[in-house]
Write an enzyme that holds these catalytic residues in place. Structure first.
Site, PDB file in Angstrom:
ATOM      1  N   GLU A 123     -19.464  21.084 -16.214  1.00 39.75           N
ATOM      2  CA  GLU A 123     -19.723  19.712 -16.659  1.00 39.75           C
ATOM      3  C   GLU A 123     -18.975  18.704 -15.786  1.00 39.75           C
ATOM      4  O   GLU A 123     -19.517  17.649 -15.434  1.00 39.75           O
ATOM      5  CB  GLU A 123     -19.314  19.555 -18.117  1.00 39.75           C
ATOM      6  CG  GLU A 123     -20.222  20.337 -19.059  1.00 39.75           C
ATOM      7  CD  GLU A 123     -19.653  20.370 -20.466  1.00 39.75           C
ATOM      8  OE1 GLU A 123     -20.030  19.520 -21.271  1.00 39.75           O
ATOM      9  OE2 GLU A 123     -18.821  21.246 -20.746  1.00 39.75           O
TER      10      GLU A 123
ATOM     11  N   ASN B 164      -2.519  -2.499  12.959  1.00 42.03           N
ATOM     12  CA  ASN B 164      -3.981  -2.370  12.882  1.00 42.03           C
ATOM     13  C   ASN B 164      -4.485  -1.150  13.657  1.00 42.03           C
ATOM     14  O   ASN B 164      -5.313  -0.394  13.150  1.00 42.03           O
ATOM     15  CB  ASN B 164      -4.648  -3.645  13.398  1.00 42.03           C
ATOM     16  CG  ASN B 164      -4.242  -4.856  12.582  1.00 42.03           C
ATOM     17  OD1 ASN B 164      -3.614  -4.707  11.534  1.00 42.03           O
ATOM     18  ND2 ASN B 164      -4.589  -6.045  13.048  1.00 42.03           N
TER      19      ASN B 164
ATOM     20  N   SER C 179       0.827  -1.209   0.000  1.00 37.94           N
ATOM     21  CA  SER C 179       0.000   0.000   0.000  1.00 37.94           C
ATOM     22  C   SER C 179       0.859   1.256   0.000  1.00 37.94           C
ATOM     23  O   SER C 179       0.332   2.371  -0.039  1.00 37.94           O
ATOM     24  CB  SER C 179      -0.940   0.003   1.211  1.00 37.94           C
ATOM     25  OG  SER C 179      -0.229  -0.213   2.403  1.00 37.94           O
TER      26      SER C 179
ATOM     27  N   LYS D 230     -16.807  28.159 -30.187  1.00 38.64           N
ATOM     28  CA  LYS D 230     -17.262  27.570 -28.924  1.00 38.64           C
ATOM     29  C   LYS D 230     -16.596  28.160 -27.680  1.00 38.64           C
ATOM     30  O   LYS D 230     -15.419  28.508 -27.678  1.00 38.64           O
ATOM     31  CB  LYS D 230     -17.012  26.060 -28.920  1.00 38.64           C
ATOM     32  CG  LYS D 230     -17.854  25.269 -29.877  1.00 38.64           C
ATOM     33  CD  LYS D 230     -19.352  25.450 -29.674  1.00 38.64           C
ATOM     34  CE  LYS D 230     -19.830  24.759 -28.429  1.00 38.64           C
ATOM     35  NZ  LYS D 230     -19.664  23.306 -28.515  1.00 38.64           N
TER      36      LYS D 230
ATOM     37  N   GLN E 245      -7.571  -2.193   3.942  1.00 38.65           N
ATOM     38  CA  GLN E 245      -6.577  -1.367   3.262  1.00 38.65           C
ATOM     39  C   GLN E 245      -7.214  -0.587   2.100  1.00 38.65           C
ATOM     40  O   GLN E 245      -6.685   0.433   1.669  1.00 38.65           O
ATOM     41  CB  GLN E 245      -5.440  -2.258   2.758  1.00 38.65           C
ATOM     42  CG  GLN E 245      -4.309  -1.527   2.072  1.00 38.65           C
ATOM     43  CD  GLN E 245      -3.127  -2.439   1.845  1.00 38.65           C
ATOM     44  OE1 GLN E 245      -2.422  -2.790   2.782  1.00 38.65           O
ATOM     45  NE2 GLN E 245      -2.906  -2.841   0.599  1.00 38.65           N
TER      46      GLN E 245
ATOM     47  N   SER F  52     -13.041  24.933 -28.132  1.00 37.63           N
ATOM     48  CA  SER F  52     -13.130  23.670 -28.854  1.00 37.63           C
ATOM     49  C   SER F  52     -11.948  23.558 -29.792  1.00 37.63           C
ATOM     50  O   SER F  52     -11.498  24.559 -30.357  1.00 37.63           O
ATOM     51  CB  SER F  52     -14.432  23.631 -29.650  1.00 37.63           C
ATOM     52  OG  SER F  52     -14.330  22.702 -30.705  1.00 37.63           O
TER      53      SER F  52
ATOM     54  N   ASN G  65     -16.946  26.710 -23.817  1.00 39.55           N
ATOM     55  CA  ASN G  65     -17.619  25.589 -23.158  1.00 39.55           C
ATOM     56  C   ASN G  65     -17.526  25.655 -21.635  1.00 39.55           C
ATOM     57  O   ASN G  65     -16.504  26.075 -21.083  1.00 39.55           O
ATOM     58  CB  ASN G  65     -17.016  24.269 -23.637  1.00 39.55           C
ATOM     59  CG  ASN G  65     -17.306  24.023 -25.118  1.00 39.55           C
ATOM     60  OD1 ASN G  65     -18.342  24.440 -25.623  1.00 39.55           O
ATOM     61  ND2 ASN G  65     -16.371  23.377 -25.784  1.00 39.55           N
TER      62      ASN G  65
ATOM     63  N   TYR H 149      -9.678  -6.772  12.382  1.00 40.82           N
ATOM     64  CA  TYR H 149      -9.002  -6.270  11.190  1.00 40.82           C
ATOM     65  C   TYR H 149      -8.941  -7.352  10.108  1.00 40.82           C
ATOM     66  O   TYR H 149      -8.684  -8.515  10.382  1.00 40.82           O
ATOM     67  CB  TYR H 149      -7.568  -5.810  11.516  1.00 40.82           C
ATOM     68  CG  TYR H 149      -6.842  -5.301  10.277  1.00 40.82           C
ATOM     69  CD1 TYR H 149      -6.991  -3.987   9.855  1.00 40.82           C
ATOM     70  CD2 TYR H 149      -6.054  -6.163   9.502  1.00 40.82           C
ATOM     71  CE1 TYR H 149      -6.371  -3.527   8.703  1.00 40.82           C
ATOM     72  CE2 TYR H 149      -5.427  -5.710   8.347  1.00 40.82           C
ATOM     73  CZ  TYR H 149      -5.589  -4.388   7.954  1.00 40.82           C
ATOM     74  OH  TYR H 149      -4.974  -3.940   6.804  1.00 40.82           O
TER      75      TYR H 149
ATOM     76  N   THR I 268     -40.107  24.587 -11.949  1.00 40.76           N
ATOM     77  CA  THR I 268     -40.342  23.216 -11.494  1.00 40.76           C
ATOM     78  C   THR I 268     -40.458  22.399 -12.772  1.00 40.76           C
ATOM     79  O   THR I 268     -40.972  22.896 -13.785  1.00 40.76           O
ATOM     80  CB  THR I 268     -41.636  23.081 -10.666  1.00 40.76           C
ATOM     81  OG1 THR I 268     -42.754  23.408 -11.501  1.00 40.76           O
ATOM     82  CG2 THR I 268     -41.636  24.000  -9.450  1.00 40.76           C
ATOM     83  N   HIS I 269     -39.948  21.191 -12.726  1.00 41.55           N
ATOM     84  CA  HIS I 269     -39.914  20.333 -13.928  1.00 41.55           C
ATOM     85  C   HIS I 269     -39.196  21.022 -15.081  1.00 41.55           C
ATOM     86  O   HIS I 269     -39.461  20.729 -16.242  1.00 41.55           O
ATOM     87  CB  HIS I 269     -41.332  19.934 -14.361  1.00 41.55           C
ATOM     88  CG  HIS I 269     -42.190  19.455 -13.232  1.00 41.55           C
ATOM     89  ND1 HIS I 269     -42.262  18.127 -12.858  1.00 41.55           N
ATOM     90  CD2 HIS I 269     -42.988  20.129 -12.360  1.00 41.55           C
ATOM     91  CE1 HIS I 269     -43.082  18.006 -11.830  1.00 41.55           C
ATOM     92  NE2 HIS I 269     -43.525  19.206 -11.494  1.00 41.55           N
TER      93      HIS I 269
ATOM     94  N   LYS J 286      -8.296   3.647   1.893  1.00 41.99           N
ATOM     95  CA  LYS J 286      -7.521   4.880   1.766  1.00 41.99           C
ATOM     96  C   LYS J 286      -7.647   5.570   0.408  1.00 41.99           C
ATOM     97  O   LYS J 286      -7.863   6.785   0.337  1.00 41.99           O
ATOM     98  CB  LYS J 286      -6.045   4.589   2.073  1.00 41.99           C
ATOM     99  CG  LYS J 286      -5.800   4.490   3.573  1.00 41.99           C
ATOM    100  CD  LYS J 286      -4.423   3.994   3.925  1.00 41.99           C
ATOM    101  CE  LYS J 286      -4.342   2.497   3.929  1.00 41.99           C
ATOM    102  NZ  LYS J 286      -5.246   1.832   4.896  1.00 41.99           N
TER     103      LYS J 286
HETATM  104  N1  ARG Z   1      -1.330  -1.346   4.989  1.00 41.03           N
HETATM  105  C1  ARG Z   1      -2.251  -1.876   5.929  1.00 41.03           C
HETATM  106  C2  ARG Z   1      -3.593  -1.173   5.782  1.00 41.03           C
HETATM  107  O1  ARG Z   1      -3.638  -0.182   5.164  1.00 41.03           O
HETATM  108  C3  ARG Z   1      -1.733  -1.654   7.331  1.00 41.03           C
HETATM  109  C4  ARG Z   1      -2.283  -2.648   8.302  1.00 41.03           C
HETATM  110  C5  ARG Z   1      -1.715  -3.969   8.021  1.00 41.03           C
HETATM  111  N2  ARG Z   1      -2.069  -4.898   9.034  1.00 41.03           N
HETATM  112  C6  ARG Z   1      -1.914  -6.245   8.864  1.00 41.03           C
HETATM  113  N3  ARG Z   1      -2.293  -6.967   9.850  1.00 41.03           N
HETATM  114  N4  ARG Z   1      -1.402  -6.740   7.783  1.00 41.03           N
HETATM  115  O2  ARG Z   1      -4.613  -1.622   6.272  1.00 41.03           O
END
Ligand code: ARG
Length: 462
Positions: A289, A109, A22, A282, A321, A276, A284, A316, A154-155, A324
């Protein structure tokens, strides 16, 4: 070598690392990870699990890691799975044996949950500030619009005239609820998970409450399983951000319509419109949009995370993961969108004449004519039918609605005078309505709301 190599005879497969790392995205949590580690290490010192010297040397190593990450000299190793392992590896290189103690009583975790909450606390406040910036623009444009009016729809059919200020502030109030929602989400997520360990806490004499206070969290977790598996706050944040996207998309759609030749209500500033590649004439409304288009992706982030969380067993799981990237992207896209739409709304020229001409089409007075009859004692349903019949007659024949109204025994000249330039909008007099008097009160209420929210967002650090 990974941090967990002890249990393993061989190293990880290249495919495993490629699929599970990650680091490419969670390095964005570096500063929050270091903040969390500093508090954790100080906490270990307070309960005697680290000596004062050990605390100092780890904190010093963390300072170095922070500096290396900031100035770009931090060297990541292929074995760094995520930002947490990268920082710990480097701290251990720098602080020697003391560094090997940084992860005492902690798991990635509870660590990652802490990092993400610190991130969300800061970023949701920053987004709230950007929402306020756009609200300020809408407010200024509303004040500047004065008595300008346009048809309310409206509408998407012309319905009754309203002040342009009223229309602009309608979007402003939706954004006010967004600010409220962001701050509310932020309050609810203000809980420290640090000390929950992998899932069940620790046999060591940790003091999670003091670490929570050190990190500036308002509260500490009550249940270690919940602490490491709860991503409600990410789902809530994604909802808040998706709804901001929905609100921007509604502003955007109207700007697309208003800037079309067919409406002609708005002219876009050169700096906030695009040309354009083929059609020389044009201009735009691309910001407007994309305010519509990017909202699909924001809604996708919310539904994607909910699907990830659905049916996950406690506590966990690596699935988490996946929390994020949607959060980072939603924060980024909403922030960019708010700034772009603020610029667009600050620079667009409104054509008050075109708006008024559309609003003054005789049929937009129909409801006022029916209400004229109501005041004279006619039940509304009957009045509705009388005026509806006259509107139909005017559309089908060659006599104007005003003439038909003047000739009608229950209506007459006084009622016919309700049809005319700028008359309908001035008759929107009830509380919260779109005419000059209630809108003047609304402007003051909105100004007060902006001031109060400005203080709340400042108190949240943005
Ligand atoms: N990169 C992991 C995450 O974003 C960190 C936690 C990893 N924990 C584990 N028990 N492998 O969730």
């Amino acid at each position: 070598m990974t941090l967990w190599h002890g249990r393993f005879e061989g190293g990880p497969a290249a495919e495993l690392m490629a699929y599970t790392v990650s680091l490419p995205f969670d390095r964005r949590l570096a500063a929050d990870d270091i903040t969390g580690s500093r508090a954790h290490v100080r906490g270990l010192g307070r309960v005697g699990l680290l000596t004062g010297e050990e605390v100092s040397s780890i904190l010093e190593a963390l300072d170095t890691v922070e500096a290396e990450l900031t100035d770009g000299t931090f060297v990541f190793e292929p074995s760094d799975e995520d930002i947490h392992t990268a920082v710990e590896r480097r701290v251990t290189e720098l602080a020697g044996p003391a560094g090997g103690k940084i992860h005492t009583g902690r798991s990635r975790n509870d660590q990652v949950a802490t990092d993400l909450r610190l991130f969300a606390k800061r970023e949701l406040a920053a987004v709230a500030r950007r929402v306020l910036d756009l609200q300020h623009v809408l407010f200024e444009r509303a004040v500047e619009a004065g008595d300008a009016y346009l048809p309310g729809y409206t509408h998407l059919q012309r319905a009754q005239p309203v002040l342009l200020a009223h229309h602009l502030l309608a979007h402003g109030w939706a954004l006010a609820r967004d600010v409220d929602r962001l701050l509310d989400t932020r309050d609810r997520l203000d809980v420290s998970p640090l000390g929950a360990g992998a899932l069940a806490g620790s046999s060591l004499p940790l003091d999670p409450a003091s670490v929570a206070a050190d990190l500036g969290f308002a509260r500490v977790f009550a249940n270690s399983l919940d602490a490491v598996s709860d991503r409600d706050f990410v789902a809530e944040a994604l909802f808040d951000l998706a709804l901001i996207g929905v609100h921007l998309s509604r502003v955007g759609e109207e700007i697309v319509l208003w800037s079309s030749e067919e409406f002609g209500f708005a002219r876009l500033d050169d700096a906030y419109s695009t040309g354009s590649s083929m059609l020389p004439q044009k201009k735009n409304p691309d910001i407007a949009e994309l305010a519509r288009g990017k909202t699909g992706r924001l809604i996708g982030h919310l539904t994607g995370l909910l699907a990830t969380l659905k049916s996950l067993p406690l506590a966990y799981n690596r699935d988490l993961q996946e929390d994020k990237e949607p959060l980072f992207d939603a924060v980024d896209q909403v922030s960019l969108g708010l700034a772009a739409v603020a610029g667009l709304m600050a620079t667009t020229t409104f054509d008050h004449q075109r708006m008024a001409a559309a609003a003054d089409s005789p049929a937009t007075a129909a409801t006022d004519l029916a209400e004229y009859l109501v005041v004279a004692g006619t039940p509304f349903r009957e009045a509705h039918a009388i005026v509806g019949g006259l509107v139909r007659e005017a559309l089908e024949g060659s006599t104007s609605l005003a003439e038909l109204v003047a000739a009608h025994p229950a209506l007459g000249d006084e009622a016919a005078a309700l049809i005319g330039e700028g008359i309908g909008v001035r008759r929107r007099t009830s509380p919260g309505a779109g005419g000059p008097e209630p809108v003047a009160a609304q402007v003051e209420a909105f100004r007060a709301r902006l001031d109060a929210d400005d203080a709340r967002v400042r108190a949240a650090g943005a």
